[in-house]
Design an enzyme around this catalytic site. Sequence first.
Site, PDB file in Angstrom:
ATOM      1  N   GLU A 280     -21.296   1.675   4.330  1.00 16.05           N
ATOM      2  CA  GLU A 280     -20.442   2.298   3.306  1.00 16.05           C
ATOM      3  C   GLU A 280     -20.249   1.243   2.221  1.00 16.05           C
ATOM      4  O   GLU A 280     -19.674   0.186   2.471  1.00 16.05           O
ATOM      5  CB  GLU A 280     -19.100   2.686   3.948  1.00 16.05           C
ATOM      6  CG  GLU A 280     -18.117   3.308   2.980  1.00 16.05           C
ATOM      7  CD  GLU A 280     -16.756   3.537   3.657  1.00 16.05           C
ATOM      8  OE1 GLU A 280     -16.700   4.014   4.810  1.00 16.05           O
ATOM      9  OE2 GLU A 280     -15.737   3.208   3.008  1.00 16.05           O
TER      10      GLU A 280
ATOM     11  N   ARG B  91     -15.193  -1.228  -4.839  1.00 13.75           N
ATOM     12  CA  ARG B  91     -14.173  -2.245  -5.118  1.00 13.75           C
ATOM     13  C   ARG B  91     -14.729  -3.314  -6.030  1.00 13.75           C
ATOM     14  O   ARG B  91     -14.049  -4.269  -6.360  1.00 13.75           O
ATOM     15  CB  ARG B  91     -13.698  -2.879  -3.810  1.00 13.75           C
ATOM     16  CG  ARG B  91     -12.771  -1.951  -3.061  1.00 13.75           C
ATOM     17  CD  ARG B  91     -12.335  -2.554  -1.752  1.00 13.75           C
ATOM     18  NE  ARG B  91     -12.282  -1.512  -0.775  1.00 13.75           N
ATOM     19  CZ  ARG B  91     -12.124  -1.699   0.515  1.00 13.75           C
ATOM     20  NH1 ARG B  91     -12.007  -2.913   0.991  1.00 13.75           N
ATOM     21  NH2 ARG B  91     -12.083  -0.677   1.330  1.00 13.75           N
TER      22      ARG B  91
ATOM     23  N   THR C 249     -14.112   3.787  -0.906  1.00 16.48           N
ATOM     24  CA  THR C 249     -13.042   3.515  -1.878  1.00 16.48           C
ATOM     25  C   THR C 249     -13.287   4.297  -3.174  1.00 16.48           C
ATOM     26  O   THR C 249     -13.066   3.803  -4.284  1.00 16.48           O
ATOM     27  CB  THR C 249     -12.897   1.997  -2.164  1.00 16.48           C
ATOM     28  OG1 THR C 249     -13.176   1.263  -0.983  1.00 16.48           O
ATOM     29  CG2 THR C 249     -11.479   1.655  -2.630  1.00 16.48           C
TER      30      THR C 249
ATOM     31  N   LYS D 274     -10.867  10.258   7.339  1.00 18.01           N
ATOM     32  CA  LYS D 274     -10.736   8.820   7.537  1.00 18.01           C
ATOM     33  C   LYS D 274      -9.277   8.556   7.953  1.00 18.01           C
ATOM     34  O   LYS D 274      -8.369   9.258   7.504  1.00 18.01           O
ATOM     35  CB  LYS D 274     -11.060   8.131   6.204  1.00 18.01           C
ATOM     36  CG  LYS D 274     -10.809   6.630   6.177  1.00 18.01           C
ATOM     37  CD  LYS D 274     -11.327   6.054   4.864  1.00 18.01           C
ATOM     38  CE  LYS D 274     -10.704   4.690   4.597  1.00 18.01           C
ATOM     39  NZ  LYS D 274     -11.682   3.658   4.320  1.00 18.01           N
TER      40      LYS D 274
HETATM   41  C1  3PG Z   1     -11.725   0.365   4.390  1.00 20.58           C
HETATM   42  O1  3PG Z   1     -11.765   0.554   3.199  1.00 20.58           O
HETATM   43  O2  3PG Z   1     -12.163   1.184   5.167  1.00 20.58           O
HETATM   44  C2  3PG Z   1     -11.045  -0.850   4.919  1.00 20.58           C
HETATM   45  O3  3PG Z   1     -10.629  -1.690   3.923  1.00 20.58           O
HETATM   46  C3  3PG Z   1     -11.838  -1.620   5.910  1.00 20.58           C
HETATM   47  O4  3PG Z   1     -10.892  -2.312   6.612  1.00 20.58           O
HETATM   48  P1  3PG Z   1     -11.071  -3.793   7.189  1.00 20.58           P
HETATM   49  O5  3PG Z   1     -11.488  -4.654   6.048  1.00 20.58           O
HETATM   50  O6  3PG Z   1      -9.724  -4.147   7.755  1.00 20.58           O
HETATM   51  O7  3PG Z   1     -12.126  -3.711   8.237  1.00 20.58           O
END
Ligand code: 3PG
Length: 352
Positions: free
Chosen positions: A50, A54, A78, A138
Amino acid sequence: MEKILVKIDNQKVLKQIEDYGIVPVVKIENVKDAVPLAKALIDGGLNVAEITFRTDCATDVIKEITKKYPDMLVGAGTVNSVEQVKQAMDAGAKYIVCPALIDDVVEYCLQHNILVIPGCTTASDVQKAVSYGLTNLKFFPAESSGGIQTIRALSSVYEGVRFMPTGGIDLDNISEYVNDPNVIACGGSWMVNPELINAGEFDEIRKLTRDSIFKILNFDFAHFGINCDTEEEGYKNIFKLADMFDLILGDTESSTYVGKDVEITKQPFKVRGPHGHIGYHTDNLKRSIFYLSNAGVEFNMEHIKYHGDKMFVIYLKDYLAGFAIHIEERNDHNPSSWDHRDDIKSLIGWNN
Ligand code: 3PG
């Protein structure tokens, strides 16, 4: 020039996500790292990623990866605007993940038959998602939103809804989530930490990816199986071992376990190799078959054992030094009870 739209089979995408059980959530700052990162994941065993919006280069990263590895299952994460959905899908993404339930994004995706997995952590979120007809959600941020207990509580009210937890998941806690029937797969950045990507530590990423897969499969030795041609011969051997080491026995229809590590079969059974068999446990048999098949292992599909409609034992096609190898999902069915040997002896009328 008009864009050629490739129709994506959303059910197939969901099945792939579930087969992998782990989705690396990636934040890439430099496009040059896109292909080496994808290669590290693929070499580690995960042909899925994924790519999050960001960073400004997310669209280019998706383009680079899908051009080089068209079979890789690339989603966009995101995503919080319709504009980003369009960019991601044009770049080659196969599905969209949002941190929250964002109405215009969800509506756009539904109108265009794009698989969208919005973030939901409360009953109100889930209620709204369900009213859109969405059942694959999610669960973010997973750990700080109550983890698997919250997922189970929500699932008990919203039947048929399943979650992809992300946020705070790593090798230490993934096992709590990943085999729960209400969980599709776990997402996270633990194997694709941006510091590792920026430092070009792709071999470490490959290694963490492989470790993550073996963590969720959780293989270990189950038992060693000895073939006997007749029930009488089987019991003779069983009691010899049990008496010698004062071991408890567990009886099943076709075999008896002696001290849990040794299984003595009471009749010949052709898939149990010429010398016997070695059994391994796993936390998830379906995923084990998926990953081992990807690695070239072949299975004997004619001798699968089921409990109800749940598969729990499968044999590999090839023997190893005359031993059959089987994989068995951890369960509490086999054998149904463990008894002191005298109880079993009297049960079968054994007097010697
Ligand atoms: C996401 O966007 O799914 C999370 O930021 C991933 O979370 P993690 O960095 O705590 O694994």
